[in-house]
Design an enzyme around this catalytic site. Structure first.
Site, PDB file in Angstrom:
ATOM      1  N   THR A   1       0.656  -1.022   0.440  1.00  0.00           N
ATOM      2  CA  THR A   1      -0.045  -0.235  -0.033  1.00  0.00           C
ATOM      3  C   THR A   1       0.706   1.312  -0.004  1.00  0.00           C
ATOM      4  O   THR A   1       0.182   2.607  -0.355  1.00  0.00           O
ATOM      5  CB  THR A   1      -0.930  -0.069   1.284  1.00  0.00           C
ATOM      6  OG1 THR A   1      -0.217  -0.095   2.718  1.00  0.00           O
ATOM      7  CG2 THR A   1      -1.701  -1.212   1.235  1.00  0.00           C
TER       8      THR A   1
ATOM      9  N   ASP B   1       9.248  -8.148   2.453  1.00  0.00           N
ATOM     10  CA  ASP B   1       7.211  -8.275   3.120  1.00  0.00           C
ATOM     11  C   ASP B   1       7.631  -9.136   4.692  1.00  0.00           C
ATOM     12  O   ASP B   1       8.468  -9.916   4.962  1.00  0.00           O
ATOM     13  CB  ASP B   1       6.362  -9.752   2.491  1.00  0.00           C
ATOM     14  CG  ASP B   1       4.991 -10.679   3.275  1.00  0.00           C
ATOM     15  OD1 ASP B   1       4.895  -9.855   4.279  1.00  0.00           O
ATOM     16  OD2 ASP B   1       4.012 -10.389   2.000  1.00  0.00           O
TER      17      ASP B   1
ATOM     18  N   SER C   1       1.373  -1.960   7.264  1.00  0.00           N
ATOM     19  CA  SER C   1       0.220  -3.384   7.730  1.00  0.00           C
ATOM     20  C   SER C   1      -0.672  -2.384   6.775  1.00  0.00           C
ATOM     21  O   SER C   1      -0.686  -0.827   7.041  1.00  0.00           O
ATOM     22  CB  SER C   1      -0.499  -3.015   9.067  1.00  0.00           C
ATOM     23  OG  SER C   1      -1.940  -3.306   9.185  1.00  0.00           O
TER      24      SER C   1
ATOM     25  N   LYS D   1      -2.127 -11.157   8.198  1.00  0.00           N
ATOM     26  CA  LYS D   1       0.034 -11.413   8.522  1.00  0.00           C
ATOM     27  C   LYS D   1       0.410 -10.705   8.858  1.00  0.00           C
ATOM     28  O   LYS D   1       1.836 -10.702   9.597  1.00  0.00           O
ATOM     29  CB  LYS D   1       0.281 -12.497   6.336  1.00  0.00           C
ATOM     30  CG  LYS D   1      -0.808 -13.444   7.242  1.00  0.00           C
ATOM     31  CD  LYS D   1      -0.133 -14.103   5.065  1.00  0.00           C
ATOM     32  CE  LYS D   1       1.622 -14.569   4.976  1.00  0.00           C
ATOM     33  NZ  LYS D   1       1.103 -15.362   3.842  1.00  0.00           N
TER      34      LYS D   1
ATOM     35  N   ASN E   1       7.776 -11.299  13.653  1.00  0.00           N
ATOM     36  CA  ASN E   1       9.103 -11.584  13.093  1.00  0.00           C
ATOM     37  C   ASN E   1       9.853 -10.533  14.040  1.00  0.00           C
ATOM     38  O   ASN E   1      10.600 -10.812  13.899  1.00  0.00           O
ATOM     39  CB  ASN E   1       8.857 -12.049  11.162  1.00  0.00           C
ATOM     40  CG  ASN E   1       8.412 -12.676  10.837  1.00  0.00           C
ATOM     41  OD1 ASN E   1       8.620 -14.325  11.455  1.00  0.00           O
ATOM     42  ND2 ASN E   1       8.005 -12.620   9.548  1.00  0.00           N
TER      43      ASN E   1
ATOM     44  N   TYR F   1      -7.773  -5.978  10.684  1.00  0.00           N
ATOM     45  CA  TYR F   1      -7.769  -5.410  10.787  1.00  0.00           C
ATOM     46  C   TYR F   1      -7.331  -5.423  12.707  1.00  0.00           C
ATOM     47  O   TYR F   1      -6.615  -5.287  13.091  1.00  0.00           O
ATOM     48  CB  TYR F   1      -7.878  -4.399   9.679  1.00  0.00           C
ATOM     49  CG  TYR F   1      -6.880  -2.770  10.676  1.00  0.00           C
ATOM     50  CD1 TYR F   1      -5.442  -2.859  10.098  1.00  0.00           C
ATOM     51  CD2 TYR F   1      -7.718  -1.819  11.756  1.00  0.00           C
ATOM     52  CE1 TYR F   1      -5.214  -1.755  10.826  1.00  0.00           C
ATOM     53  CE2 TYR F   1      -6.983  -0.461  11.430  1.00  0.00           C
ATOM     54  CZ  TYR F   1      -5.491  -0.782  11.159  1.00  0.00           C
ATOM     55  OH  TYR F   1      -4.979   0.453  11.090  1.00  0.00           O
TER      56      TYR F   1
ATOM     57  N   ARG G   1      -9.093   6.021   2.451  1.00  0.00           N
ATOM     58  CA  ARG G   1      -9.556   7.051   3.740  1.00  0.00           C
ATOM     59  C   ARG G   1     -10.287   8.772   3.560  1.00  0.00           C
ATOM     60  O   ARG G   1      -9.802   9.101   2.706  1.00  0.00           O
ATOM     61  CB  ARG G   1      -8.493   7.311   5.452  1.00  0.00           C
ATOM     62  CG  ARG G   1      -7.922   5.980   5.822  1.00  0.00           C
ATOM     63  CD  ARG G   1      -6.962   5.815   6.704  1.00  0.00           C
ATOM     64  NE  ARG G   1      -5.840   5.103   5.859  1.00  0.00           N
ATOM     65  CZ  ARG G   1      -4.356   5.695   6.206  1.00  0.00           C
ATOM     66  NH1 ARG G   1      -4.734   5.258   7.187  1.00  0.00           N
ATOM     67  NH2 ARG G   1      -3.370   4.859   5.757  1.00  0.00           N
TER      68      ARG G   1
HETATM   69  P1  NAD Z   1      -0.036   3.333   5.137  1.00  0.00           P
HETATM   70  O1  NAD Z   1      -0.577   2.199   4.041  1.00  0.00           O
HETATM   71  O2  NAD Z   1       0.187   4.392   3.897  1.00  0.00           O
HETATM   72  O3  NAD Z   1       1.521   2.047   4.881  1.00  0.00           O
HETATM   73  C1  NAD Z   1       1.597   0.288   5.478  1.00  0.00           C
HETATM   74  C2  NAD Z   1       3.181   0.863   4.702  1.00  0.00           C
HETATM   75  O4  NAD Z   1       2.940  -0.889   5.130  1.00  0.00           O
HETATM   76  C3  NAD Z   1       2.915   0.753   2.891  1.00  0.00           C
HETATM   77  O5  NAD Z   1       3.550   1.730   2.258  1.00  0.00           O
HETATM   78  C4  NAD Z   1       3.020  -0.492   2.771  1.00  0.00           C
HETATM   79  O6  NAD Z   1       3.283  -1.130   1.964  1.00  0.00           O
HETATM   80  C5  NAD Z   1       3.593  -1.733   4.118  1.00  0.00           C
HETATM   81  N1  NAD Z   1       3.145  -3.085   4.732  1.00  0.00           N
HETATM   82  C6  NAD Z   1       2.016  -3.356   4.195  1.00  0.00           C
HETATM   83  N2  NAD Z   1       2.495  -4.951   4.349  1.00  0.00           N
HETATM   84  C7  NAD Z   1       3.168  -4.960   4.565  1.00  0.00           C
HETATM   85  C8  NAD Z   1       4.379  -6.142   4.810  1.00  0.00           C
HETATM   86  N3  NAD Z   1       4.100  -7.346   4.773  1.00  0.00           N
HETATM   87  N4  NAD Z   1       5.763  -6.715   4.987  1.00  0.00           N
HETATM   88  C9  NAD Z   1       6.124  -4.841   4.145  1.00  0.00           C
HETATM   89  N5  NAD Z   1       5.615  -4.080   4.055  1.00  0.00           N
HETATM   90  C10 NAD Z   1       4.646  -4.357   4.053  1.00  0.00           C
HETATM   91  O7  NAD Z   1      -0.396   3.233   6.159  1.00  0.00           O
HETATM   92  P2  NAD Z   1      -0.592   3.954   7.469  1.00  0.00           P
HETATM   93  O8  NAD Z   1      -1.607   5.653   7.701  1.00  0.00           O
HETATM   94  O9  NAD Z   1       1.030   4.874   6.901  1.00  0.00           O
HETATM   95  O10 NAD Z   1      -0.441   3.515   8.614  1.00  0.00           O
HETATM   96  C11 NAD Z   1       0.914   2.741   9.109  1.00  0.00           C
HETATM   97  C12 NAD Z   1       1.112   1.721  10.544  1.00  0.00           C
HETATM   98  O11 NAD Z   1      -0.130   2.223  11.027  1.00  0.00           O
HETATM   99  C13 NAD Z   1      -0.353   0.804  10.393  1.00  0.00           C
HETATM  100  O12 NAD Z   1       0.115  -0.618  11.109  1.00  0.00           O
HETATM  101  C14 NAD Z   1      -1.115   1.299  10.460  1.00  0.00           C
HETATM  102  O13 NAD Z   1      -2.060   0.643  11.477  1.00  0.00           O
HETATM  103  C15 NAD Z   1      -0.832   1.951  11.646  1.00  0.00           C
HETATM  104  N6  NAD Z   1      -2.115   3.729  12.106  1.00  0.00           N
HETATM  105  C16 NAD Z   1      -2.741   4.229  11.307  1.00  0.00           C
HETATM  106  C17 NAD Z   1      -3.437   5.558  11.583  1.00  0.00           C
HETATM  107  C18 NAD Z   1      -3.664   6.358  10.890  1.00  0.00           C
HETATM  108  O14 NAD Z   1      -4.563   6.992  10.926  1.00  0.00           O
HETATM  109  N7  NAD Z   1      -3.079   6.381   9.801  1.00  0.00           N
HETATM  110  C19 NAD Z   1      -4.195   5.508  13.219  1.00  0.00           C
HETATM  111  C20 NAD Z   1      -3.966   3.950  13.397  1.00  0.00           C
HETATM  112  C21 NAD Z   1      -3.099   2.958  12.679  1.00  0.00           C
HETATM  113  N1  UDP Z   2     -16.289   8.280   5.227  1.00  0.00           N
HETATM  114  C1  UDP Z   2     -17.806   9.168   4.662  1.00  0.00           C
HETATM  115  N2  UDP Z   2     -16.664   9.131   3.068  1.00  0.00           N
HETATM  116  C2  UDP Z   2     -15.485   8.572   2.289  1.00  0.00           C
HETATM  117  C3  UDP Z   2     -14.923   8.118   3.275  1.00  0.00           C
HETATM  118  C4  UDP Z   2     -15.145   7.832   5.101  1.00  0.00           C
HETATM  119  O1  UDP Z   2     -18.233   9.689   5.083  1.00  0.00           O
HETATM  120  O2  UDP Z   2     -15.587   8.834   1.411  1.00  0.00           O
HETATM  121  C5  UDP Z   2     -16.758   8.025   6.988  1.00  0.00           C
HETATM  122  C6  UDP Z   2     -16.018   6.350   7.093  1.00  0.00           C
HETATM  123  O3  UDP Z   2     -17.784   5.284   6.917  1.00  0.00           O
HETATM  124  C7  UDP Z   2     -15.825   6.573   8.300  1.00  0.00           C
HETATM  125  C8  UDP Z   2     -14.881   8.044   8.505  1.00  0.00           C
HETATM  126  O4  UDP Z   2     -15.780   9.120   7.205  1.00  0.00           O
HETATM  127  O5  UDP Z   2     -17.355   7.188   9.268  1.00  0.00           O
HETATM  128  C9  UDP Z   2     -13.740   7.877   8.606  1.00  0.00           C
HETATM  129  O6  UDP Z   2     -13.497   7.130   7.663  1.00  0.00           O
HETATM  130  P1  UDP Z   2     -11.860   6.686   7.549  1.00  0.00           P
HETATM  131  O7  UDP Z   2     -11.858   5.399   6.312  1.00  0.00           O
HETATM  132  O8  UDP Z   2     -10.994   7.667   7.306  1.00  0.00           O
HETATM  133  O9  UDP Z   2     -11.065   5.697   8.756  1.00  0.00           O
HETATM  134  P2  UDP Z   2     -11.872   4.953  10.084  1.00  0.00           P
HETATM  135  O10 UDP Z   2     -11.725   5.808  11.075  1.00  0.00           O
HETATM  136  O11 UDP Z   2     -13.365   4.282   9.810  1.00  0.00           O
HETATM  137  O12 UDP Z   2     -10.984   3.845  10.394  1.00  0.00           O
END
Ligand code: NAD
Ligand code: UDP
Length: 317
Positions: free
Chosen positions: A35, A56, A75, A96, A104, A150, A191
């Site tokens: 992603t 991975d 993730s 995974k 790991n 998730y 999102r």
């Molecule tokens: P993102 O999708 O931008 O980044 C996730 C990264 O992980 C990507 O670069 C993807 O390629 C990599 N990845 C996924 N699976 C992998 C694997 N098996 N091996 C190697 N790389 C892998 O998402 P993000 O918003 O930057 O989220 C990063 C972390 O923070 C995640 O663990 C997510 O659960 C956590 N998180 C983010 C938010 C937020 O609001 N952004 C909120 C809560 C938790």
């Molecule tokens: N949402 C929305 N329109 C969109 C995308 C998301 O109304 O085009 C809403 C979604 O239903 C949720 C909130 O915005 O209630 C936040 O969604 P997001 O996907 O950012 O992450 P979440 O907080 O649900 O993990």
């Protein structure tokens, strides 16, 4: 420190890499681009303190040399089934990364005697019955719903992290991240922030799922990274909420984005997927982070959104 950051090519991982380098540390970034995007790390090419390993995390991890800290951020993170990057479309990979990837990376931490940080999430609280959410709340989570791949992977990851801490004495910490936004979010991530901003900049109505009365509390990425850095460098082991407690309804949020972008197309209401487990409300209680880390967010929502809109403008217009 020499720090292994998994998910380094993602939104948060790339900002954490920047912050660690800025603090004078060495970074080993690891990602399989499921992603994330190479573009998020392009500015680090040629930086001799940055090394990248395409891998991975669900497979056995080998990092040559000493590692002093591990930050497990790999993730998929978007719940939106309409996005190819949404975890409902990557269900096994998501489980995974949370389960095998955590195992790991904890194994590396144990072998190296390294500080370990797990990126957990407000999603472990599910559709919460306690509001705002404190770290002592156990959550209200559907174990087989669409978000379960998730939520349950992250809950398993937290349990495994505490098991390594209690049984193997690994120096772990857990950050429970609440909705964070900012530059480098994937435009097609699904999102709400990239969706609304890209729709607004294209002059389209913003797609509100349901009546828009559900709430979220949005934290600007720089604030989040600051809290993460403070937690990593603290001696804390217990889960810690990091997020911005200012709560807004999705309807209000859409209106703010339309106002800041000058979009006159308004909003359109779409159905909220039944059984998707989309939480009705979400707001962090950050008393623990304030007390233990001396941290609280500083960037107001409109200021953070202005900066994020600028980033998306360069990519859309
Ligand atoms: P993102 O999708 O931008 O980044 C996730 C990264 O992980 C990507 O670069 C993807 O390629 C990599 N990845 C996924 N699976 C992998 C694997 N098996 N091996 C190697 N790389 C892998 O998402 P993000 O918003 O930057 O989220 C990063 C972390 O923070 C995640 O663990 C997510 O659960 C956590 N998180 C983010 C938010 C937020 O609001 N952004 C909120 C809560 C938790
Ligand atoms: N949402 C929305 N329109 C969109 C995308 C998301 O109304 O085009 C809403 C979604 O239903 C949720 C909130 O915005 O209630 C936040 O969604 P997001 O996907 O950012 O992450 P979440 O907080 O649900 O993990």
């Amino acid at each position: 420190m020499r720090v292994l950051i998994t998910g380094a090519a993602g939104f948060l991982g790339s900002h954490i890499s920047d912050r660690m380098l800025k603090e004078g540390h060495e970074v080993v970034g690891m990602d399989n681009f499921i992603t994330g995007k190479p573009e998020n790390l392009a500015h680090l090419a040629g930086n001799e303190k940055f090394q990248f390993i395409r891998h991975d995390v669900s497979d056995y991890i080998f990092v040559p040399g000493k590692v002093d800290a591990i930050m497990h951020f790999a993730s998929p993170a978007s719940p939106n089934p309409k996005s190819p990057y949404g975890y409902p479309n990557l269900p096994i990979q998501t489980m995974k990364a949370g389960a095998l990837g955590t195992h790991n990376t904890l194994g590396v931490a144990l072998a190296q005697g390294a500080r370990y940080m797990l990126a957990s999430t407000s999603e472990i609280y599910g559709d919460p019955l306690e509001h705002p959410q404190t770290e002592s709340y156990w959550g209200h989570v559907d174990p087989i719903g669409e978000r379960s791949v998730y939520d349950e992977a992250k809950r398993f990851a937290e349990a495994l992290t505490m098991a390594y801490h209690r049984f193997h004495k690994v120096n772990t910490c857990i950050v429970r991240i609440f909705n964070t936004y900012g530059p480098r979010m994937h435009i097609d991530d699904g999102r709400v922030v990239p969706n609304f901003i890209s729709q607004a900049l294209s002059g389209e109505p913003l797609t509100i799922y349901g009546d828009g009365m559900q709430t979220r509390s949005f934290c600007y990425v720089d604030d989040l990274i600051d809290g993460i850095y403070k937690l990593l460098t603290s001696g804390e082991h217990d889960p810690t909420n990091i997020g911005n407690p200012v709560e807004t309804s999705i309807k209000e949020f859409a209106e703010t984005i339309n106002r800041l972008t000058g979009n006159e197309a308004g909003v359109t209401y779409l159905s909220r997927q039944r059984g998707s487990g989309d939480p009705q409300m979400r707001q962090p209680n950050i008393a623990r982070a304030q007390e233990k880390l001396g941290w609280e967010p500083k960037v107001a929502l409109e200021e953070g959104l202005r900066r994020t809109i600028e980033y998306f403008k360069e990519r859309i217009l």
